[in-house]
Design a protein around this motif. Structure first.
Motif, PDB file in Angstrom:
ATOM      1  N   SER A 151     -65.729   1.528 -48.615  1.00  0.00           N
ATOM      2  CA  SER A 151     -66.971   2.448 -48.516  1.00  0.00           C
ATOM      3  C   SER A 151     -67.327   2.423 -49.535  1.00  0.00           C
ATOM      4  CB  SER A 151     -66.735   3.337 -47.895  1.00  0.00           C
ATOM      5  OG  SER A 151     -65.657   3.985 -48.428  1.00  0.00           O
ATOM      6  N   LYS A 152     -68.774   2.288 -50.398  1.00  0.00           N
ATOM      7  CA  LYS A 152     -69.493   2.388 -51.059  1.00  0.00           C
ATOM      8  C   LYS A 152     -68.809   4.203 -51.816  1.00  0.00           C
ATOM      9  CE  LYS A 152     -74.177   3.994 -53.046  1.00  0.00           C
ATOM     10  NZ  LYS A 152     -75.227   4.055 -52.276  1.00  0.00           N
ATOM     11  N   GLU A 153     -68.555   4.310 -50.816  1.00  0.00           N
ATOM     12  CA  GLU A 153     -68.247   5.925 -51.360  1.00  0.00           C
ATOM     13  C   GLU A 153     -66.960   6.685 -52.210  1.00  0.00           C
ATOM     14  OE1 GLU A 153     -69.533   5.336 -48.529  1.00  0.00           O
ATOM     15  OE2 GLU A 153     -71.307   7.080 -48.976  1.00  0.00           O
ATOM     16  N   GLN A 154     -66.542   5.256 -51.354  1.00  0.00           N
ATOM     17  CA  GLN A 154     -64.360   5.102 -51.943  1.00  0.00           C
ATOM     18  C   GLN A 154     -65.198   4.595 -53.609  1.00  0.00           C
ATOM     19  OE1 GLN A 154     -62.046   1.986 -50.833  1.00  0.00           O
ATOM     20  NE2 GLN A 154     -60.562   3.889 -50.015  1.00  0.00           N
TER      21      GLN A 154
ATOM     22  N   GLU B 240     -66.940   4.482 -55.057  1.00  0.00           N
ATOM     23  CA  GLU B 240     -68.015   4.857 -56.706  1.00  0.00           C
ATOM     24  C   GLU B 240     -67.128   5.383 -57.209  1.00  0.00           C
ATOM     25  OE1 GLU B 240     -72.617   5.678 -55.280  1.00  0.00           O
ATOM     26  OE2 GLU B 240     -71.100   7.012 -54.549  1.00  0.00           O
ATOM     27  N   LYS B 241     -65.933   6.421 -56.939  1.00  0.00           N
ATOM     28  CA  LYS B 241     -65.052   6.808 -57.595  1.00  0.00           C
ATOM     29  C   LYS B 241     -63.776   6.275 -57.893  1.00  0.00           C
ATOM     30  CE  LYS B 241     -65.630  11.247 -54.242  1.00  0.00           C
ATOM     31  NZ  LYS B 241     -65.379  11.360 -52.948  1.00  0.00           N
ATOM     32  N   SER B 242     -63.838   5.041 -57.519  1.00  0.00           N
ATOM     33  CA  SER B 242     -62.842   4.370 -58.119  1.00  0.00           C
ATOM     34  C   SER B 242     -62.542   4.361 -60.091  1.00  0.00           C
ATOM     35  CB  SER B 242     -63.300   2.567 -57.925  1.00  0.00           C
ATOM     36  OG  SER B 242     -61.905   2.186 -58.975  1.00  0.00           O
ATOM     37  N   PRO B 243     -61.467   5.181 -60.602  1.00  0.00           N
ATOM     38  CA  PRO B 243     -61.193   4.543 -61.630  1.00  0.00           C
ATOM     39  C   PRO B 243     -61.515   3.392 -62.678  1.00  0.00           C
ATOM     40  CG  PRO B 243     -59.173   4.329 -60.667  1.00  0.00           C
ATOM     41  CD  PRO B 243     -59.882   4.825 -59.860  1.00  0.00           C
ATOM     42  N   PHE B 244     -61.487   2.462 -62.030  1.00  0.00           N
ATOM     43  CA  PHE B 244     -61.933   1.187 -62.005  1.00  0.00           C
ATOM     44  C   PHE B 244     -63.631   1.117 -63.040  1.00  0.00           C
ATOM     45  CE2 PHE B 244     -58.442  -0.672 -58.882  1.00  0.00           C
ATOM     46  CZ  PHE B 244     -57.762  -0.613 -59.892  1.00  0.00           C
ATOM     47  N   LEU B 245     -63.876   1.978 -62.664  1.00  0.00           N
ATOM     48  CA  LEU B 245     -65.766   1.521 -63.250  1.00  0.00           C
ATOM     49  C   LEU B 245     -66.031   2.626 -64.117  1.00  0.00           C
ATOM     50  CD1 LEU B 245     -67.199   2.050 -59.509  1.00  0.00           C
ATOM     51  CD2 LEU B 245     -66.446   0.113 -60.498  1.00  0.00           C
ATOM     52  N   GLU B 246     -65.440   3.124 -64.554  1.00  0.00           N
ATOM     53  CA  GLU B 246     -65.258   4.467 -65.622  1.00  0.00           C
ATOM     54  C   GLU B 246     -66.005   4.067 -66.825  1.00  0.00           C
ATOM     55  OE1 GLU B 246     -61.627   7.569 -63.830  1.00  0.00           O
ATOM     56  OE2 GLU B 246     -61.020   6.793 -66.136  1.00  0.00           O
ATOM     57  N   ARG B 247     -65.421   2.727 -67.285  1.00  0.00           N
ATOM     58  CA  ARG B 247     -65.222   2.669 -68.908  1.00  0.00           C
ATOM     59  C   ARG B 247     -67.110   1.900 -68.317  1.00  0.00           C
ATOM     60  NH1 ARG B 247     -64.589   4.538 -73.899  1.00  0.00           N
ATOM     61  NH2 ARG B 247     -64.655   2.989 -75.201  1.00  0.00           N
ATOM     62  N   LEU B 248     -67.177   0.887 -67.332  1.00  0.00           N
ATOM     63  CA  LEU B 248     -68.062   0.380 -66.860  1.00  0.00           C
ATOM     64  C   LEU B 248     -69.877   0.927 -67.102  1.00  0.00           C
ATOM     65  CD1 LEU B 248     -67.121  -1.902 -64.806  1.00  0.00           C
ATOM     66  CD2 LEU B 248     -68.298  -3.031 -66.371  1.00  0.00           C
TER      67      LEU B 248
ATOM     68  N   ILE C  31     -71.460  -4.107 -58.845  1.00  0.00           N
ATOM     69  CA  ILE C  31     -71.621  -4.389 -57.421  1.00  0.00           C
ATOM     70  C   ILE C  31     -71.039  -4.608 -56.725  1.00  0.00           C
ATOM     71  CG2 ILE C  31     -72.103  -5.855 -56.035  1.00  0.00           C
ATOM     72  CD1 ILE C  31     -73.002  -8.710 -57.939  1.00  0.00           C
ATOM     73  N   PHE C  32     -71.285  -3.192 -55.390  1.00  0.00           N
ATOM     74  CA  PHE C  32     -70.345  -3.180 -54.161  1.00  0.00           C
ATOM     75  C   PHE C  32     -69.829  -4.055 -53.079  1.00  0.00           C
ATOM     76  CE2 PHE C  32     -71.394   1.775 -56.187  1.00  0.00           C
ATOM     77  CZ  PHE C  32     -70.821   1.687 -56.432  1.00  0.00           C
ATOM     78  N   PHE C  33     -69.375  -4.575 -53.044  1.00  0.00           N
ATOM     79  CA  PHE C  33     -68.832  -4.987 -51.679  1.00  0.00           C
ATOM     80  C   PHE C  33     -68.329  -4.692 -50.887  1.00  0.00           C
ATOM     81  CE2 PHE C  33     -69.634  -9.385 -54.488  1.00  0.00           C
ATOM     82  CZ  PHE C  33     -71.110  -9.235 -53.796  1.00  0.00           C
TER      83      PHE C  33
END
Length: 739
Positions: A573-576, A578-586, A594-596
């Protein structure tokens, strides 16, 4: 001799008396004939051949109608449970629009006519001769008997067909409609599920179906909708020759359907574009000259004779003129009146067809008579080696079973005509699977008529037709986006003003994507030729879309200077995500991701490798590059001992490598997968498969790589401890969890 004298005399007397009686009767009849000679019917010939019935037939028919009970000599059957359930819903329905019964009957009649016309392509004799060969639909009403009948000269039904089609339908469409009806209450959808015949019980409490197939005798199917029906050989009705006649004995509250004006209105509304002529037995008042009455003639004579100014010559002629005096009276006659004389819409120029006509044609074609309009349509003519005309529609809603039998169904929503003759709607070669949601028709003048369906399906021209249809279909879908004001972000205001009616077009592409987005993704997977064109139609949410859908073109327009890759991440889900650590630096560096979140997205990204020269990069996999970092080499050297120690410690945890991460900011470490294997999300999807075999999937699993954040205090502390004494840090191992 004496013994026979008296009896012989008596016999002679009896004969003489009989002869005299007969003579008097003949004389009386002769006198009556002289007074009132037999008249020729005024309307003789008005009723086409095959519709007349003699007095005995009329009497037997009226007796049957008056009783409205199943014939005693008929073979009785019970309705299938699903059909009985369906009929109960229809009969007890409070649905106000009962008009739909007529359009369903006409639609079924049209299908029957299409079938016999298709058979006649290879065998002319199936059509028969005279009136039987006329492919038409006739509607007739009888106010005295409260009966409405509809007749077609289609393929007809055998006894087995009557049982199968009208009593024991073994189709999923019945249960599907019942479920839809109970959930939405919309009886208007009945035609889309193949059970439209039962709508007759909205207005009738007793139904007769008389049918004659070329391969069987004429039979009568009858039912009072009480859970049973009966079938008997028809020996009392007029011979149909071929086809079907449905007689509805209307309920008291449905008497409005005995009015010609009402029936004409319904045919005009629902069945205007049926490909066969529809006739109604209509009344018409005409002026007829008849001889004037004797009283009126005598009055005129007396007035003429008292006129003092008339000449003597005119008086001499008055007697001759009086004999010729006539008067005009209104007389009611009946004749067949055609109701649908509109030319087939696809044969007309697109410039001559209004939007309202396209919408009406769509409703007629798809049996979808809701208030919603199609999202878009495309009407065009193709010329060249293969000539054809086509009309394509995007329905406002996706079919209920669009993806349930995606790869197993041959049925298409595109009807194929050859020189105005309906051939089939089961040609899956006309459109690819991912565009099977489109409705419409194709009429070709190039394809051969007198060949089998198998030979036609293998015809080389179909490939050319398919290629052009796909191109036009994608252009039509792209036009929905181009005309949607919500899609104009980043464009000039002048372009927005040219988009047309904003209120009507606003949000249309978002609606399309919510209904058919998965089909576009499947198209990217299946159609390598049109992959780039389909990619332009992709929509998704991202870290910068503010909850709205965005496109790849819009993403590229927002890319940072020097950015070479299109970043994306897959998940539940998008909500999950958005909290992902993979996105922190980006996120910190203001990169868009993009969210798939659709399961099919994992398969999609295995085929969509690049777009407009930009490579796609899954941020949960190894190999992520975020600009240039001049200190990366120094960091790698300074944490060399820690990464070496950590790799050795986690060798039993199925971790292949430990690296310095460039994607983390607040999280101490994270596990990523190798670039060319399954992502963690894909592995989760595969493990969720019912019949999955883990042993056979091992080679597709990506290698696990632990990335550590060199800026995090915990990682810095570990490095210092490992440098001092690696053995002291063994207590840390149980606390490390492989994500």
């Amino acid at each position: 001799m004496g013994k026979w004298t008296i009896p012989s005399a008596l016999i002679l007397l009896c004969l003489l008396s009989l002869l005299s009686d007969q003579g008097r009767k003949l004389q009386a009849n002769a006198k009556e004939g002289a007074v009132d000679p037999p008249k020729v019917e005024d309307n003789i010939g008005a009723v086409p051949h095959g519709l007349q019935t003699d007095s005995d037939v009329v009497k037997r028919e009226s007796d049957s109608i008056s009783s409205r009970s199943l014939r005693n000599n008929a073979e009785k059957f019970e309705f299938q449970a699903e059909v009985s359930r369906l009929m109960d819903i229809i009969i007890n329905s409070l649905y106000s629009n009962k008009d739909i019964f007529l359009r369903e009957l006409i639609s079924n009649a049209s299908d029957a006519l299409d079938k016999i016309r298709f058979l006649s392509l290879t065998d002319k004799e199936v059509l028969g001769e005279g009136d039987t060969s006329k492919l038409e639909i006739q509607i007739k009403l009888d106010k005295e008997k409260k009966m409405l009948s509809l007749r077609d000269r289609g393929i007809g039904m055998t006894k087995e067909d009557l049982i199968k089609n009208l009593g024991t339908i073994a189709k999923s469409g019945t249960s599907a409609f019942v479920e839809k009806m109970q959930s939405t209450g919309d009886l208007n959808l009945i035609g889309q599920f193949g059970v439209g015949f039962y709508s007759v019980y909205l207005v009738a409490d007793y139904v007769e179906v008389i049918s004659k197939h070329n391969d069987d005798k004429q039979y009568v199917w009858e039912s009072k909708a009480d859970g049973a029906f009966a079938i008997s050989e028809d020996t009392w009705n007029e011979p149909l020759g071929r086809g079907t006649e449905i007689r509805l004995h209307l309920r008291d509250e449905a008497q409005e359907y005995l009015e010609e004006s009402k029936l004409k209105e319904l045919v005009k509304k629902y069945s205007e574009f049926i490909n066969f002529p529809i006739y109604i037995w209509a009344s018409k008042e005409v002026d007829v000259e008849v001889p004037a009455d004797e009283d009126e003639s005598s009055d005129e004579e007396s007035s003429d004779s008292t006129s003092s100014e008339e000449g003597e010559d005119e008086a001499d002629k008055s007697e001759d003129e009086d004999t010729e005096k006539k008067k005009t009276v209104k007389e009611t006659t009946y004749e067949w009146e055609r109701l649908n004389d509109v030319k087939a819409i696809w044969l007309r120029s697109p410039k001559d067809v209004t939007n309202e006509e396209y919408v009406k044609f769509y409703h007629s074609l798809t049996k979808d008579f809701s208030d919603e309009k199609p999202m878009a349509w495309s009407h065009f003519t193709a010329e060249g080696d293969v000539e054809f005309k086509a009309v394509l529609f995007v329905p406002p809603k996706a079919p209920h079973n669009l993806y349930q039998s995606y790869y197993n169904s041959n049925k298409s929503n595109l009807k194929l005509y050859v020189r105005r003759v309906f051939i089939s709607d089961e040609f899956d070669e006309l459109l690819p699977k991912f565009l099977s949601f489109l409705m419409g028709l194709v009429d070709s003048d190039t394809l051969p008529l007198n060949v089998s369906r198998e030979m036609l399906q293998a015809h080389s021209s179909l490939k050319t037709i398919k290629k052009k249809l796909v191109r036009k279909a994608l252009d039509m879908i792209r036009r929905i986006a181009d005309e949607d004001p919500d899609e104009f972000s980043g464009k000039d205001e002048k372009d927005v003003e040219k988009s047309g009616d904003e209120d009507e077009k606003k949000g249309q592409y978002t609606k399309f994507w919510n209904e058919y987005g998965k089909s576009i993704k499947l198209g990217i997977i299946e159609d390598a030729t049109n992959r780039n064109r389909l990619a332009k139609l992709l929509r998704f949410e991202s870290t910068k879309s503010d909850g709205k859908l965005t496109s790849l073109d819009q993403y590229i327009s927002r890319m940072k200077s020097g950015q070479k890759d299109i970043f994306y991440i897959t998940g539940i889900s998008k909500e999950q995500l958005e909290k992902s650590p993979f996105l922190e630096r980006l996120k910190k560096k203001n990169y868009e991701v993009i969210f798939f979140t659709d399961p099919v997205d994992e398969y999609l990204m295995q085929y969509l490798m690049d777009y407009e020269g930009k490579q796609f990069q899954n941020v949960s996999k190894d190999g992520l590059k975020i600009g240039k970092d001049s200190k990366s080499r120094e960091l790698k050297d300074s944490f060399k001992e820690l990464t070496k120690w950590w790799k050795g410690t986690l060798k039993t945890e199925d971790v292949d490598e430990v690296k310095i991460s460039n994607r983390l900011d607040n999280t101490p470490c994270v596990v990523v997968t190798s670039k060319f294997g399954w992502s963690a999300n894909m592995e989760r999807l595969m493990q969720a498969q019912t019949l999955t075999d883990a042993s056979k999937q091992a080679y597709m699993r990506g290698k696990r790589i632990l990335e550590i954040n060199p800026r995090h205090p915990i990682v810095k502390e570990l490095r210092e401890r490992v440098v001092k004494d690696p053995e002291v840090c063994t207590f840390v191992t149980p606390n490390i969890h492989v994500l």
